[in-house]
Design an enzyme around this catalytic site. Structure first.
Site: not given
Ligand SMILES: NC(=O)c1ccc[n+]([C@@H]2O[C@H](COP(=O)([O-])OP(=O)(O)OC[C@H]3O[C@@H](n4cnc5c(N)ncnc54)[C@H](OP(=O)(O)O)[C@@H]3O)[C@@H](O)[C@H]2O)c1
Length: 341
Positions: A53
């Site tokens: 990351y």
């Molecule tokens: N193992 C793996 O391969 C892998 C892959 C991906 C992630 N992960 C882990 O999973 C975690 C979460 O993944 P993710 O960031 O993809 O999760 P997600 O919850 O699907 O997407 C998060 C994004 O959605 C938007 N968001 C989140 N909450 C919101 C709200 N309440 N209102 C409006 N927009 C909102 C924001 O983006 P914007 O504001 O930019 O639109 C935020 O960065 C990561 O931090 C990481 O630790 C692991």
């Protein structure tokens, strides 16, 4: 906040975990530290990061936050991962003993901790025998550098193979798997989830809001714009969700989430996260946020429990489309067996 055992271990974690993939990327250091403070205040005890990351910067940001708050580390379960490239060389990636030895020591250094509570293989490595990786993990547990072993992005056969090899070789067990899982992406229910239910493995879903789709911020016939993850790259968002799952079903899911959120007087993010927290074998859902306001919204899921009727409506709207065989009706009927009357 609710708490649960990490898989079948004796360690307890909050059912919401703070993901740190935005740290050092969309979120600067001050904003990242504010998210970490807010999460701990809300009762969160579980953090997830990875070496890759922001190429190590996310781990460094977490490390500086830990150093600035003496005592906070003792109440946290810290997870990180190794596997993806951290350099250009042939041995700067993968699940080999050579790469993981360097990757783990580098993560310990960036985080500034003596041990990582959950060390995860970030994805399968077709070039390394999984036996080599499992032996490395076991040695690292015995050396006191890691406490538990997890994997991420493994498909069903890879997970089952790793679980059984570790068990029969007497090596440190796989306790968790971290896959993509949300109301728009339920593919793990075919193979990965049954392994987890049968073997007592905890699921740690990533992208629980589908990168933002399940917050309701994207609307029908209206491409994302502005400073959002998908807005900066609209085609990626549409292909990943609306395109892949058939646009109509994506909107059906978003509409079902919106209707429940409105009737309960909560946010769409809270409904989507609450559905995930109570799916079979799930230990903790990994939150992602760009801002503290988004994190605050997502933390409102901490105490939200959906009714059976609300869950059934979401299950139905998001049901994965499968052919009858082998995952649909014909496959289920074929495996049925009854005792004689
Ligand atoms: N193992 C793996 O391969 C892998 C892959 C991906 C992630 N992960 C882990 O999973 C975690 C979460 O993944 P993710 O960031 O993809 O999760 P997600 O919850 O699907 O997407 C998060 C994004 O959605 C938007 N968001 C989140 N909450 C919101 C709200 N309440 N209102 C409006 N927009 C909102 C924001 O983006 P914007 O504001 O930019 O639109 C935020 O960065 C990561 O931090 C990481 O630790 C692991």
């Amino acid at each position: 906040m609710r708490y649960r055992r990490l898989g079948s271990t004796g360690t307890v974690v909050s059912t919401l975990c703070l993901g740190t993939m935005t740290f050092g990327n969309e979120t600067d250091e001050a904003g990242s530290h504010a998210q970490l403070d807010r999460f701990v205040e809300a009762g969160g005890t579980f953090l997830d990061t990875a070496d890759v990351y922001s190429r190590g910067i996310s781990e460094e940001i977490v490390g500086r936050w830990l150093r600035g708050r003496p005592g906070v580390r003792d109440n946290l379960v810290i997870a990180t991962k190794g596997r993806f490239p951290m350099g250009e060389g042939g041995n700067d990636a993968g699940l080999s003993r050579l790469h993981l030895t360097k990757a783990l020591d580098a993560s310990l250094g960036r985080l500034g901790v003596d041990a990582i509570d959950l060390y995860q293989a970030h994805a399968w490595d077709p070039m390394t025998p999984i036996e080599e990786t499992l032996r490395f993990f076991d040695d690292a547990v015995r050396a006191g550098k890691i406490r538990y072993v997890g994997v991420s992005n493994f498909v069903g056969w890879q997970l089952q193979k790793a679980v059984l090899l570790a068990r029969f070789a007497g090596l440190a067990p796989i306790v968790t798997v971290q896959p993509q899982y949300n109301l728009l992406a339920r593919d793990i229910e075919h193979e990965v989830m049954p392994v987890c239910v049968n073997e007592g493995i905890g699921i740690l879903p990533w992208s629980p809001l589908g990168g933002g789709w399940l917050t309701g911020k994207y609307r029908r016939d209206d491409l994302p714009t502005g400073a959002t993850r998908l807005g900066e790259n609209p085609n990626r968002g549409v292909e990943a969700y609306a395109g892949r799952n058939a646009a109509e079903q994506t909107w059906q899911v978003v509409d079902a989430v919106r209707a429940i959120a409105e009737s309960r007087g909560v946010s769409m993010a809270a409904v989507s996260l609450a559905w995930l927290v109570d799916r079979p074998a799930v230990t903790s859902v990994i939150l992602g946020a760009r801002t503290v306001e988004q994190l605050d919204d997502n933390l409102t899921a901490a105490d939200l429990v959906l009714t059976d009727d609300e869950r059934a409506r979401l299950d139905e709207a998001s049901a994965p489309r499968v052919a009858d065989y082998p995952y649909g009706r014909a496959g289920v009927d074929q495996q049925a067996r009854r005792l004689p009357a």
